[in-house]
Design a protein around this motif. Structure first.
Motif, PDB file in Angstrom:
ATOM      1  N   VAL A  13      62.602  -8.241 -43.635  1.00 37.52           N
ATOM      2  CA  VAL A  13      63.964  -8.682 -43.968  1.00 37.52           C
ATOM      3  C   VAL A  13      64.996  -7.831 -43.244  1.00 37.52           C
ATOM      4  O   VAL A  13      65.985  -8.351 -42.697  1.00 37.52           O
ATOM      5  N   LEU A  14      64.794  -6.521 -43.187  1.00 37.53           N
ATOM      6  CA  LEU A  14      65.724  -5.642 -42.487  1.00 37.53           C
ATOM      7  C   LEU A  14      65.777  -5.946 -41.003  1.00 37.53           C
ATOM      8  O   LEU A  14      66.845  -5.971 -40.397  1.00 37.53           O
ATOM      9  N   LEU A  15      64.612  -6.207 -40.376  1.00 33.12           N
ATOM     10  CA  LEU A  15      64.586  -6.530 -38.954  1.00 33.12           C
ATOM     11  C   LEU A  15      65.349  -7.824 -38.681  1.00 33.12           C
ATOM     12  O   LEU A  15      66.107  -7.918 -37.711  1.00 33.12           O
ATOM     13  N   ILE A  16      65.157  -8.826 -39.527  1.00 33.97           N
ATOM     14  CA  ILE A  16      65.849 -10.098 -39.331  1.00 33.97           C
ATOM     15  C   ILE A  16      67.347  -9.931 -39.557  1.00 33.97           C
ATOM     16  O   ILE A  16      68.175 -10.462 -38.804  1.00 33.97           O
ATOM     17  N   MET A  17      67.743  -9.151 -40.574  1.00 33.90           N
ATOM     18  CA  MET A  17      69.164  -8.929 -40.837  1.00 33.90           C
ATOM     19  C   MET A  17      69.833  -8.206 -39.677  1.00 33.90           C
ATOM     20  O   MET A  17      70.921  -8.568 -39.245  1.00 33.90           O
ATOM     21  N   ILE A  18      69.171  -7.190 -39.132  1.00 31.38           N
ATOM     22  CA  ILE A  18      69.732  -6.442 -38.019  1.00 31.38           C
ATOM     23  C   ILE A  18      69.934  -7.340 -36.812  1.00 31.38           C
ATOM     24  O   ILE A  18      70.903  -7.233 -36.076  1.00 31.38           O
ATOM     25  N   SER A  19      68.989  -8.283 -36.600  1.00 28.50           N
ATOM     26  CA  SER A  19      69.063  -9.144 -35.414  1.00 28.50           C
ATOM     27  C   SER A  19      70.257 -10.081 -35.456  1.00 28.50           C
ATOM     28  O   SER A  19      70.668 -10.604 -34.428  1.00 28.50           O
ATOM     29  N   TYR A 187      48.998 -21.735 -28.722  1.00 27.42           N
ATOM     30  CA  TYR A 187      49.208 -22.809 -27.751  1.00 27.42           C
ATOM     31  C   TYR A 187      49.694 -24.042 -28.501  1.00 27.42           C
ATOM     32  O   TYR A 187      49.583 -24.144 -29.730  1.00 27.42           O
ATOM     33  N   GLY A 188      50.250 -24.990 -27.736  1.00 31.82           N
ATOM     34  CA  GLY A 188      50.727 -26.215 -28.368  1.00 31.82           C
ATOM     35  C   GLY A 188      51.800 -26.889 -27.548  1.00 31.82           C
ATOM     36  O   GLY A 188      51.960 -26.622 -26.357  1.00 31.82           O
ATOM     37  N   ARG A 189      52.536 -27.749 -28.203  1.00 33.36           N
ATOM     38  CA  ARG A 189      53.630 -28.457 -27.555  1.00 33.36           C
ATOM     39  C   ARG A 189      54.694 -27.449 -27.110  1.00 33.36           C
ATOM     40  O   ARG A 189      55.030 -26.541 -27.860  1.00 33.36           O
ATOM     41  N   GLU A 190      55.216 -27.620 -25.912  1.00 35.20           N
ATOM     42  CA  GLU A 190      56.052 -26.585 -25.310  1.00 35.20           C
ATOM     43  C   GLU A 190      57.261 -26.206 -26.160  1.00 35.20           C
ATOM     44  O   GLU A 190      57.559 -25.025 -26.339  1.00 35.20           O
ATOM     45  N   ASP A 191      57.983 -27.196 -26.697  1.00 33.63           N
ATOM     46  CA  ASP A 191      59.167 -26.866 -27.484  1.00 33.63           C
ATOM     47  C   ASP A 191      58.804 -26.111 -28.755  1.00 33.63           C
ATOM     48  O   ASP A 191      59.553 -25.236 -29.209  1.00 33.63           O
ATOM     49  N   VAL A 192      57.629 -26.404 -29.299  1.00 38.78           N
ATOM     50  CA  VAL A 192      57.206 -25.763 -30.547  1.00 38.78           C
ATOM     51  C   VAL A 192      56.728 -24.335 -30.300  1.00 38.78           C
ATOM     52  O   VAL A 192      57.077 -23.421 -31.053  1.00 38.78           O
ATOM     53  N   ILE A 193      55.956 -24.112 -29.244  1.00 35.75           N
ATOM     54  CA  ILE A 193      55.482 -22.742 -29.023  1.00 35.75           C
ATOM     55  C   ILE A 193      56.637 -21.835 -28.589  1.00 35.75           C
ATOM     56  O   ILE A 193      56.630 -20.644 -28.888  1.00 35.75           O
ATOM     57  N   ASN A 194      57.641 -22.402 -27.915  1.00 32.62           N
ATOM     58  CA  ASN A 194      58.821 -21.594 -27.596  1.00 32.62           C
ATOM     59  C   ASN A 194      59.588 -21.238 -28.865  1.00 32.62           C
ATOM     60  O   ASN A 194      60.123 -20.130 -28.997  1.00 32.62           O
ATOM     61  N   ASP A 195      59.639 -22.174 -29.802  1.00 34.55           N
ATOM     62  CA  ASP A 195      60.277 -21.900 -31.084  1.00 34.55           C
ATOM     63  C   ASP A 195      59.505 -20.822 -31.839  1.00 34.55           C
ATOM     64  O   ASP A 195      60.108 -19.919 -32.427  1.00 34.55           O
ATOM     65  N   MET A 196      58.173 -20.897 -31.805  1.00 34.93           N
ATOM     66  CA  MET A 196      57.360 -19.879 -32.469  1.00 34.93           C
ATOM     67  C   MET A 196      57.565 -18.517 -31.827  1.00 34.93           C
ATOM     68  O   MET A 196      57.660 -17.486 -32.512  1.00 34.93           O
ATOM     69  N   LEU A 197      57.667 -18.476 -30.509  1.00 33.53           N
ATOM     70  CA  LEU A 197      57.912 -17.223 -29.819  1.00 33.53           C
ATOM     71  C   LEU A 197      59.264 -16.632 -30.226  1.00 33.53           C
ATOM     72  O   LEU A 197      59.385 -15.422 -30.463  1.00 33.53           O
ATOM     73  N   ASP A 198      60.276 -17.478 -30.330  1.00 36.86           N
ATOM     74  CA  ASP A 198      61.583 -17.017 -30.801  1.00 36.86           C
ATOM     75  C   ASP A 198      61.487 -16.444 -32.211  1.00 36.86           C
ATOM     76  O   ASP A 198      62.112 -15.426 -32.537  1.00 36.86           O
ATOM     77  N   ARG A 199      60.717 -17.093 -33.054  1.00 37.78           N
ATOM     78  CA  ARG A 199      60.552 -16.624 -34.434  1.00 37.78           C
ATOM     79  C   ARG A 199      59.902 -15.233 -34.469  1.00 37.78           C
ATOM     80  O   ARG A 199      60.314 -14.362 -35.247  1.00 37.78           O
ATOM     81  N   ILE A 200      58.878 -15.056 -33.642  1.00 40.52           N
ATOM     82  CA  ILE A 200      58.186 -13.753 -33.604  1.00 40.52           C
ATOM     83  C   ILE A 200      59.154 -12.666 -33.172  1.00 40.52           C
ATOM     84  O   ILE A 200      59.161 -11.558 -33.742  1.00 40.52           O
ATOM     85  N   ILE A 201      59.963 -12.969 -32.168  1.00 39.90           N
ATOM     86  CA  ILE A 201      60.933 -11.978 -31.674  1.00 39.90           C
ATOM     87  C   ILE A 201      61.999 -11.680 -32.729  1.00 39.90           C
ATOM     88  O   ILE A 201      62.387 -10.525 -32.931  1.00 39.90           O
ATOM     89  N   VAL A 202      62.465 -12.705 -33.432  1.00 36.54           N
ATOM     90  CA  VAL A 202      63.452 -12.491 -34.504  1.00 36.54           C
ATOM     91  C   VAL A 202      62.849 -11.639 -35.618  1.00 36.54           C
ATOM     92  O   VAL A 202      63.505 -10.735 -36.156  1.00 36.54           O
ATOM     93  N   ALA A 203      61.584 -11.900 -35.963  1.00 32.10           N
ATOM     94  CA  ALA A 203      60.955 -11.207 -37.076  1.00 32.10           C
ATOM     95  C   ALA A 203      60.596  -9.757 -36.740  1.00 32.10           C
ATOM     96  O   ALA A 203      60.725  -8.864 -37.593  1.00 32.10           O
ATOM     97  N   PHE A 204      60.168  -9.512 -35.483  1.00 34.39           N
ATOM     98  CA  PHE A 204      59.613  -8.196 -35.173  1.00 34.39           C
ATOM     99  C   PHE A 204      60.214  -7.518 -33.940  1.00 34.39           C
ATOM    100  O   PHE A 204      59.801  -6.418 -33.584  1.00 34.39           O
ATOM    101  N   GLY A 205      61.165  -8.155 -33.271  1.00 35.92           N
ATOM    102  CA  GLY A 205      61.727  -7.577 -32.074  1.00 35.92           C
ATOM    103  C   GLY A 205      62.713  -6.451 -32.380  1.00 35.92           C
ATOM    104  O   GLY A 205      63.529  -6.563 -33.292  1.00 35.92           O
TER     105      GLY A 205
END
Length: 208
Positions: A13-19, A187-205
């Motif tokens: 939660v703190l990582l997401i709030m900071i982002s 792996y998966g549909r391009e728009d979806v895996i890019n969305d998942m990658l964004d989520r990972i970065i938001v959660a843990f970047g």
């Protein structure tokens, strides 16, 4: 165990709030920091919460496996079992995947749009060796996305998957990430895996 889960929830939660705080998001994250005490399922759940929640149907659309009870069908090709601790996989479908911009991936309840496997190892070095071996085995290329270094390439369905699954295409893009004692492959549909990658970065970047 409960205290660790509670602490992990606070960290995410703190990582997401900071982002999203004004003035705290200047520049892109430069690395991913996933708490080593988290389980693979908790890592997925954190990414599923980094936007509209991703719902996943029960087994066989998701599952957990541990060392000594490997599931070859969901282990990424090239993944090492040396010092492997635990893994989690999920296969969200169109109907239950809502992207971060609020757009639903589709209306088909049984059509998969993403496969993700999260592997946990005993330490950073064993996870890194597996990450490297997956990349070499699948001939993945180095990539920087949103300031994060990772690998990318294509995944081709096996004959068995083509016969039993409902993917739109037999070949699709894939990403491979290493962070601490974790390896994340999806792996998966391009728009979806890019969305998942964004989520990972938001959660843990995080930024240096």
């Amino acid at each position: 165990m409960k205290s660790k889960k509670f602490l992990f929830g606070i960290v995410v939660v703190l990582l997401i709030m900071i982002s999203v705080l004004p003035g705290c998001n200047e520049g892109q994250p430069t690395e991913l920091v996933i708490p080593s005490f988290a389980s693979p399922y908790e890592v997925f759940n954190a990414t599923a919460n980094a936007g509209p929640y991703i719902r996943v149907s029960p087994f066989p659309a998701q599952g957990i496996w541990v060392a000594g009870h490997m599931i070859s069908e969901v282990m990424p090709q090239g993944a090492l079992d040396e010092q492997f601790v635990e893994g989690y996989y999920a296969i969200p479908t169109e109907l239950y995947y809502v992207k971060r911009d609020g757009e639903q991936a589709g209306c088909e309840e049984t059509k998969p749009v993403l496969f993700i496997a999260i592997l946990k190892y005993e330490g950073t070095e064993s996870a890194k060796r597996s990450f490297i071996n997956i990349g070499e085995t699948q001939e993945l290329q180095d990539l920087t996305y949103g300031g994060i270094a990772l690998k990318s390439g294509t995944y081709t369905l096996s004959r068995r998957q083509e016969e039993n699954d409902y993917w739109d295409e037999p070949t699709m893009p894939c990403y491979l990430i290493h962070s601490g004692c974790f390896v994340i492959y999806f792996y998966g549909r391009e728009d979806v895996i890019n969305d998942m990658l964004d989520r990972i970065i938001v959660a843990f970047g995080v930024k240096e």
